[in-house]
Motif scaffolding. Sequence first.
Motif, short mmCIF file in Angstrom:
data_model
loop_
_atom_site.label_atom_id
_atom_site.label_comp_id
_atom_site.label_asym_id
_atom_site.label_seq_id
_atom_site.Cartn_x
_atom_site.Cartn_y
_atom_site.Cartn_z
N ASP A 25 0.83 -1.20 0.00
CA ASP A 25 0.00 0.00 0.00
C ASP A 25 0.87 1.26 0.00
N ALA A 26 1.95 1.25 0.79
CA ALA A 26 2.85 2.41 0.83
C ALA A 26 3.54 2.59 -0.52
N GLN A 27 3.92 1.48 -1.15
CA GLN A 27 4.55 1.57 -2.46
C GLN A 27 3.58 2.19 -3.46
N ALA A 28 2.34 1.75 -3.43
CA ALA A 28 1.33 2.31 -4.33
C ALA A 28 1.09 3.79 -4.04
N ALA B 21 -9.10 4.41 3.90
CA ALA B 21 -8.25 4.96 4.97
C ALA B 21 -8.00 6.46 4.80
N GLY B 22 -8.53 7.05 3.72
CA GLY B 22 -8.39 8.49 3.52
C GLY B 22 -7.07 8.91 2.90
N HIS B 23 -6.38 7.99 2.19
CA HIS B 23 -5.10 8.32 1.59
C HIS B 23 -5.17 8.67 0.11
N ARG C 169 -5.15 10.39 -7.08
CA ARG C 169 -4.40 11.46 -6.43
C ARG C 169 -4.37 11.19 -4.93
N PRO C 170 -3.26 11.60 -4.28
CA PRO C 170 -3.23 11.47 -2.82
C PRO C 170 -4.14 12.53 -2.21
N THR C 171 -4.70 12.23 -1.07
CA THR C 171 -5.49 13.24 -0.35
C THR C 171 -4.53 14.26 0.24
N PRO C 172 -5.03 15.45 0.57
CA PRO C 172 -4.15 16.44 1.22
C PRO C 172 -3.49 15.91 2.49
#
Length: 170
Positions: A46-49, A89-91, A107-110
Amino acid sequence: MVDADPLAESWTPAQIEVMQRLRDWAVGFGELHRHLAVWMRLPVSDAQALGQITWAAEAGTPLSPAELSRRIAMTTGATTILLNRLEDAGHVQRSRESSDRRRVTLRPTPDAREHARRFLAFAGAEIAATLRAADPEELRVVTTFLSKITEAMNDANRRLDHGPAPDRTS
């Protein structure tokens, strides 16, 4: 494609050194992704993505789920499940920004961007200092070389994506 056998080729010490340093960079980059996973309390995949999504968005070339699947070497189904976790998870946010409403942009969330920014500020201090201290000509030469290596790697990956199945007779 150059017709050469990389295992039988006679390499110079400088060429071997370059390949070793590229390998070291790849290993270190993977380790940074594992630290990012711990920092963000995410599984490594998940972190890699999320890292891929964030870097692409920062570069102004946000990813589609299909492109993310290719970059992280997961099936589209597995990527969908991963994206659902990141979204829940809001990411990550999925949006339809193209005139083709079927195309989804990631896109990543703020909040995720800010969390990643704090990680990079802490984890990337030495890298940032090295880049700031580098001579502009040195950066130009390295960028040119890495662009050529990346293109060669991309050519090999395209050939492998469309080439024959590996020989499994041995």
